[in-house]
Design a protein around this motif. Structure first.
Motif, short mmCIF file in Angstrom:
data_model
loop_
_atom_site.label_atom_id
_atom_site.label_comp_id
_atom_site.label_asym_id
_atom_site.label_seq_id
_atom_site.Cartn_x
_atom_site.Cartn_y
_atom_site.Cartn_z
N PHE A 188 0.80 -1.22 0.00
CA PHE A 188 0.00 0.00 0.00
C PHE A 188 0.83 1.27 0.00
CE2 PHE A 188 -2.72 -3.31 1.70
CZ PHE A 188 -3.86 -3.15 0.93
N ALA A 189 1.87 1.31 0.81
CA ALA A 189 2.67 2.53 0.88
C ALA A 189 3.87 2.30 1.77
CB ALA A 189 1.84 3.70 1.43
N GLN A 190 4.83 3.20 1.66
CA GLN A 190 5.96 3.17 2.57
C GLN A 190 5.43 3.35 3.99
OE1 GLN A 190 8.91 6.08 1.65
NE2 GLN A 190 10.30 5.47 3.29
N GLY A 191 5.92 2.55 4.90
CA GLY A 191 5.40 2.57 6.27
C GLY A 191 4.50 1.40 6.55
N GLY A 192 4.10 0.67 5.49
CA GLY A 192 3.25 -0.50 5.68
C GLY A 192 4.01 -1.77 5.98
N GLN A 193 5.35 -1.68 5.97
CA GLN A 193 6.15 -2.86 6.24
C GLN A 193 5.86 -3.40 7.64
OE1 GLN A 193 7.27 0.07 5.26
NE2 GLN A 193 8.40 -0.16 3.35
N GLY A 194 5.73 -4.71 7.73
CA GLY A 194 5.47 -5.33 9.01
C GLY A 194 4.00 -5.40 9.37
N TYR A 195 3.14 -4.97 8.45
CA TYR A 195 1.70 -5.01 8.66
C TYR A 195 1.05 -5.90 7.60
CZ TYR A 195 1.94 -1.00 11.84
OH TYR A 195 2.22 -0.16 12.89
N VAL A 196 -0.15 -6.33 7.89
CA VAL A 196 -0.97 -7.04 6.90
C VAL A 196 -2.38 -6.45 6.92
CG1 VAL A 196 0.30 -9.22 6.90
CG2 VAL A 196 -1.54 -8.86 8.57
N ARG A 197 -3.03 -6.48 5.77
CA ARG A 197 -4.42 -6.06 5.69
C ARG A 197 -5.31 -7.27 5.59
NH1 ARG A 197 -7.58 -4.08 0.49
NH2 ARG A 197 -7.60 -6.34 0.36
N LEU A 198 -6.33 -7.31 6.43
CA LEU A 198 -7.32 -8.38 6.41
C LEU A 198 -8.67 -7.77 6.04
CD1 LEU A 198 -5.38 -8.77 9.21
CD2 LEU A 198 -6.41 -11.03 9.01
N SER A 199 -9.43 -8.46 5.23
CA SER A 199 -10.77 -8.02 4.86
C SER A 199 -11.80 -8.84 5.61
CB SER A 199 -10.99 -8.18 3.35
OG SER A 199 -12.35 -7.95 3.02
N TYR A 200 -12.86 -8.16 6.10
CA TYR A 200 -13.95 -8.89 6.73
C TYR A 200 -15.22 -8.83 5.88
CZ TYR A 200 -14.45 -4.22 8.91
OH TYR A 200 -14.53 -2.87 9.17
N ALA A 201 -15.02 -8.74 4.56
CA ALA A 201 -16.15 -8.84 3.63
C ALA A 201 -16.42 -10.31 3.31
CB ALA A 201 -15.86 -8.05 2.36
N ILE A 202 -16.50 -11.10 4.36
CA ILE A 202 -16.78 -12.53 4.27
C ILE A 202 -17.72 -12.88 5.42
CG2 ILE A 202 -14.63 -13.19 3.11
CD1 ILE A 202 -13.43 -13.84 5.82
N SER A 203 -18.15 -14.12 5.48
CA SER A 203 -19.13 -14.52 6.48
C SER A 203 -18.51 -14.62 7.87
CB SER A 203 -19.75 -15.86 6.11
OG SER A 203 -18.81 -16.90 6.26
N MET A 204 -19.36 -14.61 8.90
CA MET A 204 -18.89 -14.78 10.28
C MET A 204 -18.20 -16.12 10.45
SD MET A 204 -19.84 -12.03 12.12
CE MET A 204 -20.37 -12.36 13.81
N ASP A 205 -18.75 -17.16 9.83
CA ASP A 205 -18.15 -18.49 9.94
C ASP A 205 -16.76 -18.51 9.32
OD1 ASP A 205 -20.32 -19.52 11.29
OD2 ASP A 205 -21.25 -20.39 9.50
N GLN A 206 -16.58 -17.83 8.21
CA GLN A 206 -15.27 -17.78 7.57
C GLN A 206 -14.27 -17.00 8.43
OE1 GLN A 206 -16.89 -16.23 3.80
NE2 GLN A 206 -15.86 -17.90 2.74
N ILE A 207 -14.72 -15.94 9.08
CA ILE A 207 -13.84 -15.19 9.97
C ILE A 207 -13.41 -16.06 11.14
CG2 ILE A 207 -13.71 -13.24 11.58
CD1 ILE A 207 -15.60 -11.74 9.68
N LYS A 208 -14.35 -16.79 11.72
CA LYS A 208 -14.02 -17.68 12.84
C LYS A 208 -13.02 -18.74 12.41
CE LYS A 208 -18.53 -17.10 15.11
NZ LYS A 208 -19.83 -17.75 15.44
N GLU A 209 -13.23 -19.31 11.24
CA GLU A 209 -12.32 -20.34 10.73
C GLU A 209 -10.94 -19.74 10.45
OE1 GLU A 209 -10.70 -23.89 9.51
OE2 GLU A 209 -12.61 -23.54 10.55
#
Length: 224
Positions: A188-209
């Motif tokens: 994404f940009a300088q300064g994003g090193q050491g981070y990850v982006r997670l999306s929660y545009a998925i179901s609750m069951d998928q997030i739990k898994e």
């Protein structure tokens, strides 16, 4: 000059308050500077009403939005622009030379969304808020540090100590060993090193898994 503003934003989901936008507006007011505001996630704010630079600086704002997020019409590629007439007249000259017309059925669908579907995103927003809270709380328990998103549907999280800190290597390793897909923060940009982006545009069951798999991955790979 153009000041580009994106809120809520990908990848962090962070929002500005109206007071913060008012303060920014005061800096550029009556100067030859326009604010180009991408508000594609404007209907997906969880903890406060949507704040907009348009309320602060009406005559110097070019407002961008569309139907991709709030109405889940991503593939339609319909965008809209609002701006003072003198700006719109000039942008229309550029637009007509570089953009072909969207198919009529897609325009009709977008028109229906704007005319009769302005409240359609409310149930989706409530569901996304539940998913945000589930993922945020789950990641916190696993040692990820992140700011709680106020909008959109992403979480930008610091990789816990004791794990691979090269976010690209971590990204691929997590996918290979845990079958969980995240995006490396350095994409994404300088300064994003050491981070990850997670999306929660998925179901609750998928997030739990997904959280279950990440927990197992951390137990097997931390401090190795």
């Amino acid at each position: 000059r153009v000041l580009v503003m994106t809120y809520p934003t990908n990848p962090t989901g962070v929002m500005y308050s109206q007071d913060e936008l008012n303060a920014i507006a005061d800096v550029i007011r009556d100067k030859p500077i326009f604010a180009l505001c991408d508000e594609i996630y404007s209907e997906l704010n969880y903890d406060q009403p949507h704040a907009s630079m348009e309320h602060s600086l009406h005559d110097q704002v070019v407002l961008m939005n569309g139907v991709s997020k709030a109405w889940a019409m991503t593939g339609y590629r319909i965008g809209i622009m609002c701006a003072p007439k003198k700006i719109t007249e000039q942008l229309a000259k550029v637009h007509q030379s570089i953009t072909t017309t969207e198919p009529t059925p897609m325009q009709d669908a977008a028109e229906e969304a704007f005319k009769n579907g302005m409240n359609d995103a409310i149930p989706m927003k409530k569901e996304f808020q539940k998913r945000r809270d589930l993922l945020y709380d789950g990641l916190a328990k696993l040692g990820f540090k992140c700011v709680k998103p106020q909008g959109a549907f992403y979480i930008f999280a610091k990789i816990p100590d004791g794990l691979e800190q090269d976010d690209t290597k971590f990204n691929y390793d997590l996918a290979e060993k845990a079958h969980v897909a995240v995006t490396a923060g350095s994409c994404f940009a300088q300064g994003g090193q050491g981070y990850v982006r997670l999306s929660y545009a998925i179901s609750m069951d998928q997030i739990k898994e997904g959280l279950k798999r990440i927990k197992k991955y951390i137990e097997e790979n931390k401090n190795k």
